[in-house]
Design a protein around this motif. Sequence first.
Motif, short mmCIF file in Angstrom:
data_model
loop_
_atom_site.label_atom_id
_atom_site.label_comp_id
_atom_site.label_asym_id
_atom_site.label_seq_id
_atom_site.Cartn_x
_atom_site.Cartn_y
_atom_site.Cartn_z
N VAL A 1 70.20 40.31 16.46
CA VAL A 1 70.62 39.95 17.97
C VAL A 1 71.45 41.04 18.36
CG1 VAL A 1 71.93 38.21 19.33
CG2 VAL A 1 70.54 37.47 17.14
N TYR A 2 71.18 41.60 19.68
CA TYR A 2 71.55 42.75 20.06
C TYR A 2 72.79 42.19 21.39
CZ TYR A 2 68.35 45.55 17.67
OH TYR A 2 67.71 46.04 16.52
N PHE A 3 73.85 42.93 21.17
CA PHE A 3 74.95 42.41 22.31
C PHE A 3 75.21 43.82 23.11
CE2 PHE A 3 75.76 37.99 21.57
CZ PHE A 3 75.58 37.76 20.48
N CYS A 4 75.54 43.52 24.19
CA CYS A 4 76.12 44.77 25.17
C CYS A 4 77.40 44.24 25.21
CB CYS A 4 75.29 45.10 26.24
SG CYS A 4 75.78 46.42 27.54
N ALA A 5 78.28 45.04 25.66
CA ALA A 5 79.59 44.93 26.09
C ALA A 5 80.33 45.95 26.78
CB ALA A 5 80.60 44.60 24.77
N SER A 6 81.42 45.72 27.57
CA SER A 6 82.15 46.77 28.22
C SER A 6 83.72 46.59 28.29
CB SER A 6 81.63 46.57 30.00
OG SER A 6 81.84 45.41 30.49
N SER A 7 84.11 47.49 28.61
CA SER A 7 85.71 47.49 28.81
C SER A 7 86.24 48.59 29.52
CB SER A 7 86.38 47.45 27.24
OG SER A 7 86.34 48.90 26.76
N ALA A 8 87.33 48.20 30.24
CA ALA A 8 88.23 49.01 30.98
C ALA A 8 89.18 49.93 30.07
CB ALA A 8 89.18 48.46 32.15
N GLN A 9 88.64 51.28 29.79
CA GLN A 9 89.56 52.24 28.98
C GLN A 9 89.78 51.68 27.59
OE1 GLN A 9 90.17 54.97 30.63
NE2 GLN A 9 89.44 54.15 32.56
N GLY A 10 88.77 51.16 27.06
CA GLY A 10 88.76 50.87 25.52
C GLY A 10 89.66 49.69 25.25
N ASN A 11 89.92 48.75 26.30
CA ASN A 11 91.06 47.73 26.29
C ASN A 11 89.98 46.36 25.78
OD1 ASN A 11 93.20 49.20 26.55
ND2 ASN A 11 93.05 49.07 28.68
N GLU A 12 90.59 45.03 26.36
CA GLU A 12 89.66 43.97 26.04
C GLU A 12 88.14 44.26 26.35
OE1 GLU A 12 90.99 40.59 27.80
OE2 GLU A 12 89.83 39.29 27.01
N GLN A 13 87.36 43.85 25.13
CA GLN A 13 85.66 43.99 25.63
C GLN A 13 85.34 42.76 25.79
OE1 GLN A 13 83.36 46.09 22.52
NE2 GLN A 13 85.19 47.52 22.32
#
Lengths: 111, 111
Positions: B88-100
Motif C-alpha cells: 500500500v502506497y501513501f503520499c504525504a506532505s508537510s510545511a517545512q518538514g513539520n506535521e505530515q
Amino acid sequence: GIQVEQSPPDLILQEGANSTLRCNFSDSVNNLQWFHQNPWGQLINLFYIPSGTKQNGRLSATTVATERYSLLYISSSQTTDSGVYFCAVVDRGSTLGRLYFGRGTQLTVWP
Amino acid sequence: NAGVTQTPKFRILKIGQSMTLQCTQDMNHNYMYWYRQDPGMGLKLIYYSVGAGITDKGEVPNGYNVSRSTTEDFPLRLELAAPSQTSVYFCASSAQGNEQFFGPGTRLTVL
C-alpha cells in the motif's frame, strides 16, 4: 536510523474501558506524531506532539522527550476506536521531516 | 481543502508492467513524501521532495522513480513491476518538514 518501538503490539478491550499505548524511541527527536489507521486503511492524524501534553476529546498524549517516550491515552473506548495506532518520529538531526514509524498497536474494541 | 489526494485507489499489475501513482496536495506544502506499507508493518520512505525540481531517495527507492515539476504534484513511477512491490502506497506532505498529512493510499498488487 532512529528505532521506534511500540507496546503492546495487540490490545483487546471492551467498550468503555481505558487504555494506554506506549512509544519508545532510540534517539532525540524533533517531531513526534500519533496516527490512527482505521479498518479502511486511512491514516488519521491524532496528535503532533514533539513534547508536552495535548488532549482532544477522549484522547490525550504525552511526550517526554528527555526520556525518549510518548504515551497515548484512550478513555471510554468505543468500537470506532478499533484499528492500528502508529507512533512516528523525526530525528533531531533531520531537516527533511522524514518520519520513522513503529510497527503499531492493533486495538480491538468489543461492544 | 481536499488535502492530499491519490489515484488510483486500487490497481493490479502484471510482472514487468509500468504505472504511475498520482499524488496531489492543495495545502501549498513544499515537502512531499512517498511511503510504502507492507502487511503488519509501519511505513517506510521511498522518495521525498523539498520543493519543485528537488527530489531524493529515501530508505527503499529501488524500482521507483519520482519527479516534482510543480508544488502540488508528486507522481511515483514504477517501471518494471515486481511481486515485491505489492504494497500500500501513501503520499504525504508537510510545511517545512513539520506535521505530515497523508493521502488515502493506493493498494497495488503485482501478479
